[in-house]
Write a protein that holds these residues in place. Structure first.
Motif, PDB file in Angstrom:
ATOM      1  N   PHE A  59       0.797  -1.228   0.000  1.00  0.00           N
ATOM      2  CA  PHE A  59       0.000   0.000   0.000  1.00  0.00           C
ATOM      3  C   PHE A  59       0.830   1.278   0.000  1.00  0.00           C
ATOM      4  O   PHE A  59       0.451   2.259  -0.639  1.00  0.00           O
ATOM      5  N   ARG A  60       1.923   1.315   0.735  1.00  0.00           N
ATOM      6  CA  ARG A  60       2.754   2.521   0.766  1.00  0.00           C
ATOM      7  C   ARG A  60       3.929   2.412  -0.202  1.00  0.00           C
ATOM      8  O   ARG A  60       4.164   3.281  -1.016  1.00  0.00           O
ATOM      9  N   GLY A  61       4.671   1.310  -0.109  1.00  0.00           N
ATOM     10  CA  GLY A  61       5.879   1.169  -0.921  1.00  0.00           C
ATOM     11  C   GLY A  61       5.609   1.083  -2.409  1.00  0.00           C
ATOM     12  O   GLY A  61       6.378   1.603  -3.211  1.00  0.00           O
ATOM     13  N   ALA A 119      -4.876   5.029   0.971  1.00  0.00           N
ATOM     14  CA  ALA A 119      -5.660   4.933   2.210  1.00  0.00           C
ATOM     15  C   ALA A 119      -7.010   4.265   1.966  1.00  0.00           C
ATOM     16  O   ALA A 119      -7.443   3.424   2.752  1.00  0.00           O
ATOM     17  N   ILE A 120      -7.674   4.615   0.872  1.00  0.00           N
ATOM     18  CA  ILE A 120      -8.970   4.008   0.561  1.00  0.00           C
ATOM     19  C   ILE A 120      -8.789   2.528   0.227  1.00  0.00           C
ATOM     20  O   ILE A 120      -9.550   1.680   0.705  1.00  0.00           O
ATOM     21  N   ALA A 121      -7.772   2.223  -0.574  1.00  0.00           N
ATOM     22  CA  ALA A 121      -7.495   0.815  -0.896  1.00  0.00           C
ATOM     23  C   ALA A 121      -7.190   0.030   0.376  1.00  0.00           C
ATOM     24  O   ALA A 121      -7.690  -1.078   0.579  1.00  0.00           O
ATOM     25  N   TYR A 122      -6.381   0.624   1.253  1.00  0.00           N
ATOM     26  CA  TYR A 122      -6.048  -0.024   2.530  1.00  0.00           C
ATOM     27  C   TYR A 122      -7.318  -0.247   3.347  1.00  0.00           C
ATOM     28  O   TYR A 122      -7.547  -1.327   3.873  1.00  0.00           O
ATOM     29  N   GLY A 123      -8.138   0.782   3.473  1.00  0.00           N
ATOM     30  CA  GLY A 123      -9.361   0.669   4.264  1.00  0.00           C
ATOM     31  C   GLY A 123     -10.290  -0.416   3.751  1.00  0.00           C
ATOM     32  O   GLY A 123     -10.851  -1.186   4.530  1.00  0.00           O
ATOM     33  N   GLY A 146      -9.784   2.209   9.186  1.00  0.00           N
ATOM     34  CA  GLY A 146      -8.751   1.771   8.250  1.00  0.00           C
ATOM     35  C   GLY A 146      -8.314   2.879   7.311  1.00  0.00           C
ATOM     36  O   GLY A 146      -7.119   3.046   7.039  1.00  0.00           O
ATOM     37  N   ILE A 147      -9.267   3.656   6.807  1.00  0.00           N
ATOM     38  CA  ILE A 147      -8.916   4.776   5.925  1.00  0.00           C
ATOM     39  C   ILE A 147      -8.131   5.824   6.707  1.00  0.00           C
ATOM     40  O   ILE A 147      -7.128   6.352   6.210  1.00  0.00           O
ATOM     41  N   CYS A 148      -8.563   6.125   7.928  1.00  0.00           N
ATOM     42  CA  CYS A 148      -7.818   7.090   8.760  1.00  0.00           C
ATOM     43  C   CYS A 148      -6.389   6.605   9.013  1.00  0.00           C
ATOM     44  O   CYS A 148      -5.440   7.386   8.909  1.00  0.00           O
ATOM     45  N   PHE A 205      -2.804   8.314   7.926  1.00  0.00           N
ATOM     46  CA  PHE A 205      -1.707   8.491   8.886  1.00  0.00           C
ATOM     47  C   PHE A 205      -0.447   7.772   8.402  1.00  0.00           C
ATOM     48  O   PHE A 205       0.643   8.336   8.409  1.00  0.00           O
ATOM     49  N   ASN A 206      -0.611   6.515   7.977  1.00  0.00           N
ATOM     50  CA  ASN A 206       0.549   5.755   7.511  1.00  0.00           C
ATOM     51  C   ASN A 206       1.152   6.359   6.251  1.00  0.00           C
ATOM     52  O   ASN A 206       2.364   6.354   6.083  1.00  0.00           O
TER      53      ASN A 206
END
Length: 94
Positions: A13-15, A36-40, A58-60, A64-65
């Protein structure tokens, strides 16, 4: 217990996703929002259990992440945030 999935999730999700979205769109804000949306949606199991509370949390956490990753250019803080999030969801039964 939740370290390996957290590492995998943050790498994806981040990398990968956030970096790709920023390169494609040229916008850090949009890249953070996309990841963030995909993660949530995916990390909280929303598509299966439809817990709106878990989705919003999860989106929040994804935002943050994303900000933590952008500021530090390290996945350490997002991984720790992810592990903490999984523990909290387990405690709350979500």
């Amino acid at each position: 217990m939740s370290i390996i999935p957290a590492v995998f999730a943050e790498v994806i999700f981040r990398g990968v996703l956030m970096n790709w979205a920023e390169k494609v769109t040229g916008s850090l804000s949009l890249a953070i929002a996309v990841s963030a949306i995909a993660y949530g949606l995916l990390e909280t199991g929303y598509l299966v259990n439809e817990s709106k509370l878990a989705l919003v949390a999860g989106i929040c956490l994804g935002v943050f992440n994303g900000l933590a990753y952008h500021k530090s250019r390290s996945l350490t803080a997002p991984i720790l945030g992810n592990v903490g999030f999984v523990i909290i969801l387990a405690i709350l039964g979500l």
